[in-house]
Write a protein that holds these residues in place. Structure first.
Motif, PDB file in Angstrom:
ATOM      1  N   GLY A 191      -0.963   0.048   0.054  1.00  0.00           N
ATOM      2  CA  GLY A 191       0.424   0.074  -0.407  1.00  0.00           C
ATOM      3  C   GLY A 191       0.899  -1.281  -0.863  1.00  0.00           C
ATOM      4  N   GLN A 192       1.963  -1.783  -0.231  1.00  0.00           N
ATOM      5  CA  GLN A 192       2.614  -3.005  -0.679  1.00  0.00           C
ATOM      6  C   GLN A 192       1.714  -4.224  -0.553  1.00  0.00           C
ATOM      7  N   ILE A 193       0.894  -4.309   0.496  1.00  0.00           N
ATOM      8  CA  ILE A 193       0.096  -5.501   0.720  1.00  0.00           C
ATOM      9  C   ILE A 193      -0.903  -5.713  -0.407  1.00  0.00           C
ATOM     10  N   THR A 194      -1.477  -4.639  -0.976  1.00  0.00           N
ATOM     11  CA  THR A 194      -2.467  -4.802  -2.041  1.00  0.00           C
ATOM     12  C   THR A 194      -1.818  -4.853  -3.417  1.00  0.00           C
ATOM     13  N   LYS A 195      -0.888  -3.953  -3.681  1.00  0.00           N
ATOM     14  CA  LYS A 195      -0.314  -3.849  -5.027  1.00  0.00           C
ATOM     15  C   LYS A 195       0.702  -4.954  -5.304  1.00  0.00           C
ATOM     16  N   GLU A 196       1.576  -5.224  -4.337  1.00  0.00           N
ATOM     17  CA  GLU A 196       2.661  -6.165  -4.566  1.00  0.00           C
ATOM     18  C   GLU A 196       2.280  -7.603  -4.196  1.00  0.00           C
ATOM     19  N   ASN A 197       1.425  -7.765  -3.207  1.00  0.00           N
ATOM     20  CA  ASN A 197       1.127  -9.113  -2.723  1.00  0.00           C
ATOM     21  C   ASN A 197      -0.202  -9.655  -3.250  1.00  0.00           C
ATOM     22  N   LEU A 198      -1.256  -8.903  -3.138  1.00  0.00           N
ATOM     23  CA  LEU A 198      -2.578  -9.436  -3.449  1.00  0.00           C
ATOM     24  C   LEU A 198      -2.927  -9.311  -4.930  1.00  0.00           C
ATOM     25  N   VAL A 199      -2.824  -8.101  -5.481  1.00  0.00           N
ATOM     26  CA  VAL A 199      -3.218  -7.889  -6.869  1.00  0.00           C
ATOM     27  C   VAL A 199      -2.208  -8.501  -7.829  1.00  0.00           C
ATOM     28  N   LYS A 200      -0.927  -8.266  -7.579  1.00  0.00           N
ATOM     29  CA  LYS A 200       0.111  -8.766  -8.481  1.00  0.00           C
ATOM     30  C   LYS A 200       0.139 -10.287  -8.538  1.00  0.00           C
ATOM     31  N   ASN A 201      -0.132 -10.940  -7.418  1.00  0.00           N
ATOM     32  CA  ASN A 201      -0.117 -12.398  -7.365  1.00  0.00           C
ATOM     33  C   ASN A 201      -1.473 -13.021  -7.682  1.00  0.00           C
ATOM     34  N   ASN A 202      -2.405 -12.202  -8.176  1.00  0.00           N
ATOM     35  CA  ASN A 202      -3.721 -12.698  -8.597  1.00  0.00           C
ATOM     36  C   ASN A 202      -4.475 -13.358  -7.448  1.00  0.00           C
ATOM     37  N   LEU A 203      -4.320 -12.802  -6.259  1.00  0.00           N
ATOM     38  CA  LEU A 203      -5.069 -13.293  -5.109  1.00  0.00           C
ATOM     39  C   LEU A 203      -6.395 -12.568  -4.955  1.00  0.00           C
ATOM     40  N   LEU A 204      -6.382 -11.261  -5.162  1.00  0.00           N
ATOM     41  CA  LEU A 204      -7.596 -10.452  -5.127  1.00  0.00           C
ATOM     42  C   LEU A 204      -7.532  -9.428  -6.242  1.00  0.00           C
ATOM     43  N   SER A 205      -8.693  -9.045  -6.746  1.00  0.00           N
ATOM     44  CA  SER A 205      -8.738  -7.962  -7.719  1.00  0.00           C
ATOM     45  C   SER A 205      -8.686  -6.628  -6.984  1.00  0.00           C
ATOM     46  N   GLU A 206      -8.470  -5.571  -7.729  1.00  0.00           N
ATOM     47  CA  GLU A 206      -8.415  -4.249  -7.105  1.00  0.00           C
ATOM     48  C   GLU A 206      -9.745  -3.900  -6.444  1.00  0.00           C
TER      49      GLU A 206
END
Length: 391
Positions: A191-206
């Motif tokens: 949910g939010q941790i992957t879509k809003e925090n990690l992927v959106k901020n270019n920290l990790l790819s999907e």
């Protein structure tokens, strides 16, 4: 440091110490004090109400003959006389040792809780310092912003995942589910941790998020190994030059590169160690017997004082001062044990919860700027030295 607004800076204790009148105004403060913490507990108001009822019975003149003012009804035993004969209130000097022991226990518990709170704060600080130090090293070794970020992003992602795990655990302890609002539950992994925090901020790819989410081991150890691998990969990549002919990798000696990798790897491992320490501090098993003893003694003492205070007198005359003293004492004792609990778990939605959103946003922006942004003014000017400078 945590993100501090102008409004929040006015509440810093170290700033208030320089205000000569703060000691006067602080005595009348209620918000964010032990009194506001205790006011949320129904047992506080039950104890105060019980004392007011006892005080009313104690002072009610139920044997007065209202038909003949100043006369008493014959063969009448007043409530006060009955209580003094059958249930004499204990004298304050008799219960003073017990009150002293109880006060010592709750204050020692508060001290231990504050020590735990301080260690949690320092662990949070050391976690962010490790990532900032690696970002500083990467900036000094690589000219390519993407090369710098390729290594540091895993450390920032690990930090964000850590606090998501902490807040998730706190939410589940309170019985919240992923269907609740974000203020109560941080959401599931996808949910939010992957879509809003990690992927959106270019920290990790999907794809990386999918791998981390399905990883059965320690997620932070996995991310540390990815960061170490990315660092070695950047040094192993073919050397490239900037348009003006300067190399992108500033460390060319194999020995220096090996020392650089070792130093950065140590900082990465320090971050993982501090993350493990933070989890240990949060999950430290407080013995149930100790927790039960503290609460049992506090409420036992407050019940005794609830009855003992009705017999307070000044200069031999009855006094109604207990109506003021006893509520203040209840708020103080219950507030101290509530404050101890808040300090032991400074995550979530408590009054003393740390500002995680501001903390993570500030850390992300600082590390991102350290890796991606160039200095506004070059260290050496090309017009002066006749060659390209470095920022």
């Amino acid at each position: 440091m945590y993100l501090i607004t102008e409004e929040a800076s006015k509440k810093l204790v170290i700033r208030l110490l320089y205000d000569a009148n703060e000691g006067i105004f602080n005595a009348w403060s209620f918000n964010l004090t032990v009194f506001s913490l205790a006011a949320r507990r129904p047992q506080v108001w039950i104890l105060i109400l019980f004392h007011i009822i006892l005080w009313g019975f104690w002072n009610y003149k139920d044997c007065d003959d209202y038909a003949n003012p100043g006369q008493h009804l014959p063969n009448c035993i007043s409530t006060r006389e009955f209580l003094l004969q059958e249930f004499a209130p204990p004298a304050m000097r008799d219960i003073a040792p017990l009150v002293t022991v109880c006060t010592f226990l709750i204050m020692n518990n508060l001290r231990n809780s504050y020590q735990n709170y301080k260690e949690i704060y320092l662990s949070c600080h050391r976690i962010q310092v490790a990532a900032k130090d690696v970002a500083c090293y990467m900036r000094a070794a690589f000219r390519d912003p993407e090369a710098r970020w390729e290594v540091v992003r895993y450390m920032v992602a690990s930090q964000q995942i850590l606090y998501w795990e902490v807040v998730l655990r706190e939410a589940e302890w309170h019985g919240h589910t992923s269907d609740d609002p974000p203020e109560l539950h941080p959401g599931a992994w996808d949910g939010q941790i992957t879509k809003e925090n990690l992927v959106k901020n270019n920290l990790l790819s999907e794809k990386e998020c999918s791998i981390v989410g399905s990883f059965q081991g320690n997620k932070h150890t996995l991310l540390v190994t990815w960061a170490m691998t990315a660092l070695r990969t950047e040094f192993a990549s073919p050397p490239s030059e900037s348009p003006c002919g300067t190399p992108q990798v500033l460390i060319t000696s194999p020995e220096d590169q090996a020392n650089f990798i070792t130093t950065c790897s140590e900082y990465m491992c320090r971050q993982r160690i501090q993350m493990a320490r933070l989890n240990q501090l949060i999950l430290f098993p407080l013995p149930w017997a100790y927790y039960h003893l503290i609460h049992m003694m506090v409420y036992f003492i407050l019940l005794i004082l609830c009855y003992a205070f009705v017999n307070l007198n000044i200069s031999g005359s009855e006094s109604h001062i207990s109506i003021i003293i006893y509520p203040w004492l209840v708020f103080l004792y219950v507030g101290v044990i509530e404050l101890s609990g808040q300090l032991q778990h400074p995550f979530g939605n408590g009054l003393l919860a740390l500002n995680l959103n501001g903390y993570l946003d500030e850390h992300y922006q600082v590390v991102l700027s350290q890796c991606m942004e160039e200095a506004s003014q070059e260290r050496r000017s090309c017009s002066v030295y006749g060659k390209c400078g470095s920022s």
